[in-house]
Motif scaffolding. Structure first.
Motif, PDB file in Angstrom:
ATOM      1  N   TYR A   1    -106.037  47.709  28.916  1.00  8.09           N
ATOM      2  CA  TYR A   1    -105.891  47.632  27.466  1.00  8.09           C
ATOM      3  C   TYR A   1    -104.967  46.485  27.061  1.00  8.09           C
ATOM      4  O   TYR A   1    -105.301  45.674  26.200  1.00  8.09           O
ATOM      5  CB  TYR A   1    -105.361  48.976  26.936  1.00  8.09           C
ATOM      6  CG  TYR A   1    -104.840  48.928  25.529  1.00  8.09           C
ATOM      7  CD1 TYR A   1    -105.708  48.872  24.454  1.00  8.09           C
ATOM      8  CD2 TYR A   1    -103.472  48.929  25.266  1.00  8.09           C
ATOM      9  CE1 TYR A   1    -105.231  48.816  23.150  1.00  8.09           C
ATOM     10  CE2 TYR A   1    -102.984  48.880  23.978  1.00  8.09           C
ATOM     11  CZ  TYR A   1    -103.873  48.830  22.920  1.00  8.09           C
ATOM     12  OH  TYR A   1    -103.400  48.762  21.633  1.00  8.09           O
TER      13      TYR A   1
ATOM     14  N   ARG B   1    -105.930  42.886  25.153  1.00  9.42           N
ATOM     15  CA  ARG B   1    -105.217  42.474  23.935  1.00  9.42           C
ATOM     16  C   ARG B   1    -104.633  41.079  24.089  1.00  9.42           C
ATOM     17  O   ARG B   1    -104.677  40.265  23.163  1.00  9.42           O
ATOM     18  CB  ARG B   1    -104.083  43.454  23.616  1.00  9.42           C
ATOM     19  CG  ARG B   1    -104.544  44.619  22.786  1.00  9.42           C
ATOM     20  CD  ARG B   1    -103.415  45.490  22.331  1.00  9.42           C
ATOM     21  NE  ARG B   1    -102.400  44.758  21.583  1.00  9.42           N
ATOM     22  CZ  ARG B   1    -101.237  45.262  21.229  1.00  9.42           C
ATOM     23  NH1 ARG B   1    -100.931  46.498  21.566  1.00  9.42           N
ATOM     24  NH2 ARG B   1    -100.363  44.557  20.564  1.00  9.42           N
TER      25      ARG B   1
ATOM     26  N   LYS C   1    -107.471  38.546  23.882  1.00 10.99           N
ATOM     27  CA  LYS C   1    -107.924  38.425  22.491  1.00 10.99           C
ATOM     28  C   LYS C   1    -106.926  37.596  21.679  1.00 10.99           C
ATOM     29  O   LYS C   1    -107.313  36.735  20.891  1.00 10.99           O
ATOM     30  CB  LYS C   1    -108.083  39.823  21.884  1.00 10.99           C
ATOM     31  CG  LYS C   1    -108.589  39.852  20.473  1.00 10.99           C
ATOM     32  CD  LYS C   1    -110.056  39.546  20.417  1.00 10.99           C
ATOM     33  CE  LYS C   1    -110.571  39.746  19.019  1.00 10.99           C
ATOM     34  NZ  LYS C   1    -111.932  39.267  18.868  1.00 10.99           N
ATOM     35  N   LYS C   2    -105.644  37.846  21.897  1.00 12.48           N
ATOM     36  CA  LYS C   2    -104.593  37.129  21.162  1.00 12.48           C
ATOM     37  C   LYS C   2    -104.654  35.631  21.449  1.00 12.48           C
ATOM     38  O   LYS C   2    -104.433  34.811  20.561  1.00 12.48           O
ATOM     39  CB  LYS C   2    -103.227  37.683  21.571  1.00 12.48           C
ATOM     40  CG  LYS C   2    -102.056  37.001  20.907  1.00 12.48           C
ATOM     41  CD  LYS C   2    -100.744  37.568  21.419  1.00 12.48           C
ATOM     42  CE  LYS C   2     -99.605  36.737  20.883  1.00 12.48           C
ATOM     43  NZ  LYS C   2     -98.544  36.565  21.851  1.00 12.48           N
TER      44      LYS C   2
END
Length: 121
Positions: free
Chosen positions: A78, A82, A85-86
Motif C-alpha cells: 500500500y 502510494r 503514484k506520488k
C-alpha cells in the motif's frame, strides 16, 4: 508445581523490496523511497513513530524493512503504491510479490503494447 508460562519472544519479520530494474533506468530513487517509508509507516496509530520496532534501510538497490511489531506485506505494498503514484511513475512500475516477504518493483510488460501498435498500421 508452578504453572508453565510462555514467553513471547518477538520474532523480527524481514521484508525486502528489490528496486534494481527501475533504479538502473534512472526512474526510481531508493533513498527517497526509504525516506518516504520512514516518514509514513504508522506504529500504534502514529506516523513516524518507528522507534526500535521498525528499521528501514537501503542495501544497494534493495530496500529492507525489519519489524518486530505488527507489520504486513500488504501495508508495505500500500505504501509503495502510494509512493509510486506520488512520483507519477505508477503507470509504468508495479509492485510484485516474488516470494514470501520478498517483493520487486518491475516495469509493466511493454511487448503487448508494441504488437497492438503494429496491427494498427
Amino acid at each position: 508445581m508452578a504453572p508453565i508460562t510462555k514467553k513471547s519472544n518477538k520474532v523480527a519479520k524481514k521484508f525486502t523490496v528489490d528496486c534494481s530494474g527501475p533504479t538502473e533506468n534512472g526512474v526510481f530513487d531508493p533513498s527517497a523511497y526509504v525516506k518516504y517509508l520512514v516518514e509514513h509507516i504508522k506504529v500504534d496509530g502514529h506516523i513516524g513513530n518507528l522507534g526500535k520496532d521498525i528499521t528501514v534501510s537501503e542495501e544497494g538497490s534493495k530496500v529492507v524493512v525489519v519489524s518486530t511489531t505488527k507489520f504486513s506485506g500488504k501495508y508495505l505494498k500500500y505504501l509503495s503504491k502510494r509512493y509510486l503514484k506520488k512520483n507519477q511513475v505508477r503507470d509504468w512500475i508495479r509492485f510484485v510479490s516474488v516470494k514470501q516477504n520478498e517483493y520487486q518493483l518491475q516495469f509493466y510488460s511493454v511487448a503487448v503494447d508494441e504488437e497492438e501498435e503494429e496491427e494498427e498500421e
